[in-house]
Enzyme design. Sequence first.
Site, PDB file in Angstrom:
ATOM      1  N   LYS A   1       0.827  -1.212   0.000  1.00 45.98           N
ATOM      2  CA  LYS A   1       0.000   0.000   0.000  1.00 45.98           C
ATOM      3  C   LYS A   1       0.860   1.260   0.000  1.00 45.98           C
ATOM      4  O   LYS A   1       0.592   2.205  -0.747  1.00 45.98           O
ATOM      5  CB  LYS A   1      -0.901  -0.037   1.254  1.00 45.98           C
ATOM      6  CG  LYS A   1      -1.558   1.264   1.636  1.00 45.98           C
ATOM      7  CD  LYS A   1      -2.670   1.024   2.620  1.00 45.98           C
ATOM      8  CE  LYS A   1      -2.313   1.168   4.080  1.00 45.98           C
ATOM      9  NZ  LYS A   1      -2.247   2.537   4.580  1.00 45.98           N
TER      10      LYS A   1
ATOM     11  N   LYS B   1      -2.556   7.139  14.970  1.00 42.82           N
ATOM     12  CA  LYS B   1      -2.987   6.355  13.799  1.00 42.82           C
ATOM     13  C   LYS B   1      -4.522   6.359  13.703  1.00 42.82           C
ATOM     14  O   LYS B   1      -5.179   7.178  14.331  1.00 42.82           O
ATOM     15  CB  LYS B   1      -2.458   4.926  13.921  1.00 42.82           C
ATOM     16  CG  LYS B   1      -0.958   4.840  14.093  1.00 42.82           C
ATOM     17  CD  LYS B   1      -0.220   5.239  12.842  1.00 42.82           C
ATOM     18  CE  LYS B   1       1.271   5.063  13.005  1.00 42.82           C
ATOM     19  NZ  LYS B   1       2.036   5.634  11.917  1.00 42.82           N
TER      20      LYS B   1
ATOM     21  N   SER C   1       7.931   9.765  12.662  1.00 45.45           N
ATOM     22  CA  SER C   1       7.110   9.359  11.528  1.00 45.45           C
ATOM     23  C   SER C   1       7.812   9.536  10.168  1.00 45.45           C
ATOM     24  O   SER C   1       8.550  10.502   9.960  1.00 45.45           O
ATOM     25  CB  SER C   1       5.851  10.230  11.599  1.00 45.45           C
ATOM     26  OG  SER C   1       5.155  10.205  10.410  1.00 45.45           O
TER      27      SER C   1
ATOM     28  N   ASP D   1       3.520  -0.692  12.003  1.00 48.41           N
ATOM     29  CA  ASP D   1       2.136  -1.136  11.782  1.00 48.41           C
ATOM     30  C   ASP D   1       1.913  -2.566  12.265  1.00 48.41           C
ATOM     31  O   ASP D   1       0.769  -3.037  12.307  1.00 48.41           O
ATOM     32  CB  ASP D   1       1.784  -1.025  10.293  1.00 48.41           C
ATOM     33  CG  ASP D   1       1.716   0.430   9.844  1.00 48.41           C
ATOM     34  OD1 ASP D   1       1.525   1.307  10.711  1.00 48.41           O
ATOM     35  OD2 ASP D   1       1.854   0.694   8.638  1.00 48.41           O
TER      36      ASP D   1
HETATM   37  O1  LIG Z   1       4.700   6.492   5.050  1.00 48.70           O
HETATM   38  C1  LIG Z   1       3.885   5.555   5.065  1.00 48.70           C
HETATM   39  O2  LIG Z   1       3.486   4.966   4.031  1.00 48.70           O
HETATM   40  C2  LIG Z   1       3.415   5.102   6.379  1.00 48.70           C
HETATM   41  C3  LIG Z   1       4.152   5.415   7.476  1.00 48.70           C
HETATM   42  C4  LIG Z   1       3.755   5.050   8.824  1.00 48.70           C
HETATM   43  O3  LIG Z   1       3.129   6.167   9.390  1.00 48.70           O
HETATM   44  P1  LIG Z   1       3.986   7.337  10.065  1.00 48.70           P
HETATM   45  O4  LIG Z   1       4.984   7.774   9.084  1.00 48.70           O
HETATM   46  O5  LIG Z   1       2.975   8.402  10.385  1.00 48.70           O
HETATM   47  O6  LIG Z   1       4.611   6.726  11.294  1.00 48.70           O
HETATM   48  C5  LIG Z   1       2.765   3.906   8.818  1.00 48.70           C
HETATM   49  O7  LIG Z   1       2.183   3.768  10.081  1.00 48.70           O
HETATM   50  C6  LIG Z   1       1.682   4.062   7.804  1.00 48.70           C
HETATM   51  O8  LIG Z   1       0.945   2.868   7.750  1.00 48.70           O
HETATM   52  C7  LIG Z   1       2.196   4.294   6.430  1.00 48.70           C
HETATM   53  C1  LIG Z   2      -1.687   4.267   9.566  1.00 46.25           C
HETATM   54  C2  LIG Z   2      -1.709   3.683   8.376  1.00 46.25           C
HETATM   55  O1  LIG Z   2      -1.683   4.327   7.167  1.00 46.25           O
HETATM   56  P1  LIG Z   2      -1.872   5.899   6.930  1.00 46.25           P
HETATM   57  O2  LIG Z   2      -0.974   6.579   7.907  1.00 46.25           O
HETATM   58  O3  LIG Z   2      -1.500   6.114   5.500  1.00 46.25           O
HETATM   59  O4  LIG Z   2      -3.334   6.181   7.173  1.00 46.25           O
HETATM   60  C3  LIG Z   2      -1.724   2.223   8.290  1.00 46.25           C
HETATM   61  O5  LIG Z   2      -1.770   1.701   7.170  1.00 46.25           O
HETATM   62  O6  LIG Z   2      -1.688   1.539   9.330  1.00 46.25           O
END
Ligand SMILES: O=C(O)C1=C[C@@H](OP(=O)(O)O)[C@@H](O)[C@H](O)C1
Ligand SMILES: C=C(OP(=O)(O)O)C(=O)O
Length: 455
Positions: free
Chosen positions: A42, A366, A188, A339
Site C-alpha cells: 500500500k 494512527k 514518523s 504497523d
Molecule cells: O509512510 C507511510 O506509508 C506510512 C508510514 C507510517 O506512518 P507514520 O509515518 O505516520 O509513522 C505507517 O504507520 C503508515 O501505515 C504508512
Molecule cells: C496508519 C496507516 O496508514 P496511513 O498513515 O496512511 O493512514 C496504516 O496503514 O496503518
Amino acid sequence: MSNIPSTQLFPSRTHPSDRIRLCGVQDQPGFGPLTAVPHPDKAISQRATIVAAAGHGVSRLSNLADCRDLLRNLDCLADLGVNIRPIGDDAVEIQGQGPEAVTSTSLTVDVDNSATTARLLTAMVAASDADVTITGNTALRRRPMAEVVGPLHALGADIVDIGPNGHLPIQVRGRPLPGGSARIDVHSAQPVSAALLAAALAQGPSVIHRRVAARDHTERLLRWVGVEVEETPLTLHVQPRAWGPLSLRIPGDPSGAAFLAAVHLASAHRERPLVLREVCINSRRTGFFRILRSMGAEVDFSAVDHDTPEELANITIRAADQLRGVHIDDPELVQSAIDELPMIAALATLANGETRIGQASELRGKDTDRIVTTVELLRQFGVQARPTMDGLHVRPTPIQAPAILQLPRDHRVIFAGIVLTVLTGGYGELHGLEAVATSYPNAINELRRWVVVEE
Ligand SMILES: O=C(O)C1=C[C@@H](OP(=O)(O)O)[C@@H](O)[C@H](O)C1
Ligand SMILES: C=C(OP(=O)(O)O)C(=O)O
C-alpha cells in the site's frame, strides 16, 4: 486518456464482511511448506501514483494495492485533474504533466482515511498552481498534520489555513517552491516523504533533517526516476529536477506478509514451514521479521530477481518450540515494525517472558490510538497488558477468546484480533471487520488456509 472513477479497477475485489464466525482449524492434509503471496504494498502504491502524476509522460503501474486507501488516492488525483486510465484489472497509466498542470481553484479533495495520501498530496499541491483544500474522514481529521505543514512551510509552501489543533482540513495555495532547509521533529516517515517530494519539485536544493531513518520508499522512487537524493543517517540532500515516466510493478506488502506469518505462527499448522512469496524486504519495513527472529522463530529471506527500487525475497518462517518475550525500544526498529506492533503484542502472549514495547508514541496518532486499542483488545482475551506513555507491556497469560469479539475501526488492530482468535483455537464471532479493506480486503479469504470461516 480520460479520468476514471476507482470502480473501474479490481473488478474481482473482495468486499470483506463486517461479521464472520471462525469455526476451528482448517484441514490441511499433507506435509511440506504452506505458501502464500501477500497483497501488493500500500505504501509504495500510494507513493508511485503521486510520483507518476508529479512527473512527465505516461507512467505504467501494475500490481497496485487493491485496498481502499489506494482507490481513494487514485480518485483524489483524478479530482485534481490528473488523467488516469486502467490498463488491466490492477494496472493504470497515469499521464504525468508535472504539478504545475494542476490548476484547480476552490477545490476540496477528500482523502477519506489515508494519511499517506493526505500528506504526500499536500506536498504536490504546494508545488502546483492550484488552490486546494485537503480533508479526510473523522478519524483522519484527528490525526496530526502540523508535523507535515511546518517542514513544508520551511521549503516555501503557502499553507494558508489549517484546522483546529493542527489537524485537517488544510488549505494549500500552490506556488513555485524555493526549497531550503526543513527539520522533522517526529519519528514518523510521512513528514519526511512529504518534504522530500516538495524538495524534489522545488527550484533550488534542499536539506531535510530527520530524527529517525524510517521507511524510505519515497527516496527510492525519486532516485529511480533520476532525482538526486543523498543520504546520511539523519539528513537528506535533494537536488530538484523534472522527471520522466515511471514503469513499476508494485512489490508484495511486508505488512500483509507479517499478518500471514502471525496467523501461521498462532495456528495449529505452525509445525509446517510457511513460504511468503515475492515480498518487499526493505529493511525499514521488515522489523516484524527481525523481532520474530529475536523471539526465537526462524526467518529466512531468499532473494528474488526484480526490476524495482525495492529488494524482493521469498520469506520462509519456521516456528520456535517456545517464543521468547522481547524488549523493543530502538526507534529505527520500532519504525520498521510500526504497523505490526499490535500483532507482535498478540504473539507475545505465547512467549515465556514479558514483552515491552517503547519509543512507539507514533502509535497514538494512527486510525485509532493503537496503544489504547491494542491493550483493550488484549484484555478482551484476558491478557495482562498495560499501556505506557510510549508503548505497552504484555505478560504471557493463558488466554481465552470472548464469544463475540468487538473490534475497533482500525485494520492493524483487527489483524491482531484475528491472530489472537486463531491462537485460542480459531473459534468465535468477530464483529466490526469492515476496516480490513483499508489495507487488505482479501485478508479474511487468506485466513481460510488456517481456519474455517463462515460469513
Ligand atoms: O509512510 C507511510 O506509508 C506510512 C508510514 C507510517 O506512518 P507514520 O509515518 O505516520 O509513522 C505507517 O504507520 C503508515 O501505515 C504508512
Ligand atoms: C496508519 C496507516 O496508514 P496511513 O498513515 O496512511 O493512514 C496504516 O496503514 O496503518
